[in-house]
Design an enzyme around this catalytic site. Structure first.
Site, PDB file in Angstrom:
ATOM      1  N   GLU A  91     -97.673  26.487  35.383  1.00 26.39           N
ATOM      2  CA  GLU A  91     -98.797  25.666  34.966  1.00 26.39           C
ATOM      3  C   GLU A  91     -98.613  25.118  33.552  1.00 26.39           C
ATOM      4  O   GLU A  91     -98.970  23.995  33.260  1.00 26.39           O
ATOM      5  CB  GLU A  91    -100.057  26.539  35.009  1.00 26.39           C
ATOM      6  CG  GLU A  91    -101.287  25.824  35.508  1.00 26.39           C
ATOM      7  CD  GLU A  91    -102.410  26.831  35.723  1.00 26.39           C
ATOM      8  OE1 GLU A  91    -102.232  27.717  36.583  1.00 26.39           O
ATOM      9  OE2 GLU A  91    -103.434  26.730  35.034  1.00 26.39           O
ATOM     10  N   ASP A  92     -98.048  25.939  32.673  1.00 24.73           N
ATOM     11  CA  ASP A  92     -98.049  25.589  31.253  1.00 24.73           C
ATOM     12  C   ASP A  92     -96.709  25.153  30.673  1.00 24.73           C
ATOM     13  O   ASP A  92     -96.631  24.811  29.494  1.00 24.73           O
ATOM     14  CB  ASP A  92     -98.567  26.782  30.421  1.00 24.73           C
ATOM     15  CG  ASP A  92    -100.030  27.082  30.722  1.00 24.73           C
ATOM     16  OD1 ASP A  92    -100.689  26.188  31.285  1.00 24.73           O
ATOM     17  OD2 ASP A  92    -100.495  28.182  30.422  1.00 24.73           O
TER      18      ASP A  92
END
Ligand code: MN
Length: 590
Positions: A91-92
């Site tokens: 996600e990051d």
């Protein structure tokens, strides 16, 4: 030995277990493999999250370390601990889920994938992205229940550090935690996680009430403990006389949110809420549980209707214990819980207790019902996954899963004596659809405990339910509002949608001849259906000129909406969304 050099300019203290893991040269091969996996996952995450910081100012890696630590505490495997380190990298950072699989194998991939949110850019609204992410999560859970344990560890750490977020975000996360994640922890029997999540959500959602109860509970605890000393001493002696080996007698306080919930109940008795003390007695065997109960009821007068045997009839999450409420030596009410050590362990740690127990004890010590196969059969999870396909509308989906997760369960019997579990407030119609869709659709007559009964009577635990079918019988549309399960609701709606399947759908895709179009929707008549429909037009910025509603006694509402046709494509899109509302059975151009 560790291959990375930690950046000494950032302030990062690794927990002891992780340091050991990074420096270990372990004894046996299996352990070595596990340690290597955990170490590599940490190093991978460490490098990727470098230069990222949390709102608190801490280096981002603190969060994955804490999540991995919680999973380790829960007794999770090396793959789960690795997933704890890696759960935010997709996600990051720029890493893809395929790269995770290349490095760490398919097991870790699945665990990480299940908790990774979809990019926010693909959605029209927050509700829609939330609903899509939950659909994915539940699907991943159905394949591997451990996904949710990773997610719960993530959420627990986020809740513990929630004070650093802005007020609005805090409330949103706390509410989601109360409505979805705490009930999920409860479903998995993870009582400790559940009550911590609930108390943290309580702290942010009702801060004033939280402070009050916190203070009151602290003040009360001392007097309560003093009061209990005599009762505990008497109990200890009498159990000894009866030759019951008692491993522990202890006082338990209720968690703050559960006190708050009791206060909100009607007909509350404040004194009872605050005074009610809980004593827990731990013995060695099932048989001793019942003998200890006899001793308790012999010493203290039991309160009628407050005894529950969760050993003979465990809760759906496998919780086992005997509960009774008695009048103690000081004249105050006292709740007594009696259980074995294994039951106690399972009550605190739920599904994860199984992992811990297999690590620490000989697995033969576990009662049969906790074998892995049983743990993978979660009826409620299957119900929720079924909603994935049945309910298209995002806000309706969220409403329905919240509802499913928080519902209490009851147990009823088939005429042959098979035990069926249903959500509370279920009716014979729910029972029939649970047996089979055709039994529900052809339900003609109902008997409860041998006597004729109405098909929408509310069932209670212990009822024996018999369904008589007739090939000419049809479900009543009005049942949609009276049944408790999604399965029954959806089956009835599907039956009616099929009945109404009309000629008119293709008409819509053509050009609209007039500037004002009148659309007729046939719906299940329920409160809020008009709002749900009009909201869609509003969202598509389509001007509604007039609305006419006609209801009849069989539970059907006809809603005519006159609108400015304008952009035909936009209008078709909007109508498609309206027809996705599951209570909308049909529409036509009037
Ligand atoms: Mn996270």
């Amino acid at each position: 030995m560790s291959s990375i050099v930690l950046d000494s300019s950032i302030n990062l203290t690794l927990p002891e277990w992780l340091q050991k893991c990074l420096n270990s040269s372990s004894a046996n091969d299996r352990k070595q493999g596990e340690t290597t996996l955990i170490r590599q996952a940490f190093e991978f995450a460490y490098e990727l999250h470098q230069n990222q910081y949390r709102k608190s100012g801490e280096p981002y890696i603190c969060h994955p370390i804490a999540v991995a630590g919680l999973l380790r505490e829960f007794g999770g495997s090396a793959a789960m601990i690795a997933a704890g380190f890696l759960h935010d990298v997709v996600e990051d950072t720029d890493i893809t889920i395929d790269e995770i699989e290349q490095h760490f194998g398919v097991e870790v991939r699945q665990l990480v994938e299940g908790v990774t949110k979809l990019s926010k850019l693909n959605f029209k609204s927050k509700t829609e992205s939330q609903a899509e992410n939950f659909r994915r999560m539940f699907l991943a859970m159905a394949q591997d229940i451990r996904v949710i344990v990773v997610k719960l560890a993530d959420r627990l750490h986020n809740m513990r550090t929630l004070q650093h977020l802005p007020e609005e975000k805090r409330r949103r996360i706390a509410l989601e935690t109360r409505e979805i994640f705490a009930p999920l922890a409860n479903r998995l029997g993870m009582w400790r996680v559940k009550s911590e999540l609930e108390d943290l959500a309580f702290k942010y959602l009702e801060p004033d009430a939280y402070e009050q109860i916190l203070q009151y509970a602290a003040e009360n605890q001392i007097t309560r403990q003093q009061r209990l000393t005599t009762s505990m001493e008497t109990l200890r002696q009498r159990l000894q006389q009866a030759e019951i080996e008692c491993l522990e007698i202890s006082e338990r306080s209720k968690h703050l949110y559960s006190i708050y919930q009791r206060i909100l109940l009607p007909q509350k008795d404040y004194q009872e809420i605050y005074d009610l003390a809980v004593l827990r007695i731990i013995v060695k065997t099932h048989e001793e549980c019942y003998r200890a109960l006899a001793v308790v009821h012999d010493i203290f007068r039991p309160i009628p209707g407050r005894f529950q045997d969760y050993i003979g009839l465990p809760k759906p999450n496998n919780y086992q214990s005997l509960h009774t409420v008695v009048v103690s030596s000081t004249g105050k009410l006292l709740e007594v819980q009696i259980r074995t050590l294994e039951m106690d362990y399972l009550a605190e740690y739920g599904i994860t207790a199984y992992w811990r127990l297999t690590h620490s004890l000989n697995s033969c010590a576990l009662p049969n019902q906790y074998n892995q196969q049983k743990l993978s059969e979660f009826a409620w999870l299957n119900e929720i996954v079924a909603c994935n396909d049945e309910i298209c509308d995002a806000s309706e989906y969220m409403r329905s899963i919240k509802n499913d997760l928080t519902m209490e369960e009851i147990y009823v019997f088939t005429p042959k004596g098979d035990l069926i579990s249903l959500p509370s407030k279920s009716t014979p119609v729910d029972f029939a659809y649970k047996i089979h869709t055709n039994v529900g659709n052809r339900l003609a007559k109902v008997k409860i405990n041998g006597e004729d009964a109405n098909e929408i009577t509310m069932l209670t635990t212990g009822d024996t339910v018999e369904i008589l079918t007739d090939s000419n019988a049809e479900p009543k549309l009005g049942w949609v509002k009276q049944v408790a399960t999604n399965k029954a609701k959806n089956a009835i709606r599907r039956w009616y949608k099929y009945q109404y399947k009309s000629e008119s759908k293709s008409k819509l895709l053509k050009e609209y001849p007039t500037p004002i179009v009148s659309l007729g929707f046939i719906c299940v008549d329920r409160i809020g259906i008009l709002k749900d429909i009009i909201e869609k037009f509003y969202r598509y910025e389509i001007n509604v000129q007039a609305v006419y509603v006609e209801t009849n006694t069989n539970g059907i509402a006809k809603i005519n909406v006159s609108i400015e046709s304008g952009d035909a494509e936009k209008l078709n899109e909007c109508i498609r969304e309206v027809s996705r509302i599951s209570d909308v059975l049909d529409f036509r151009v009037v």
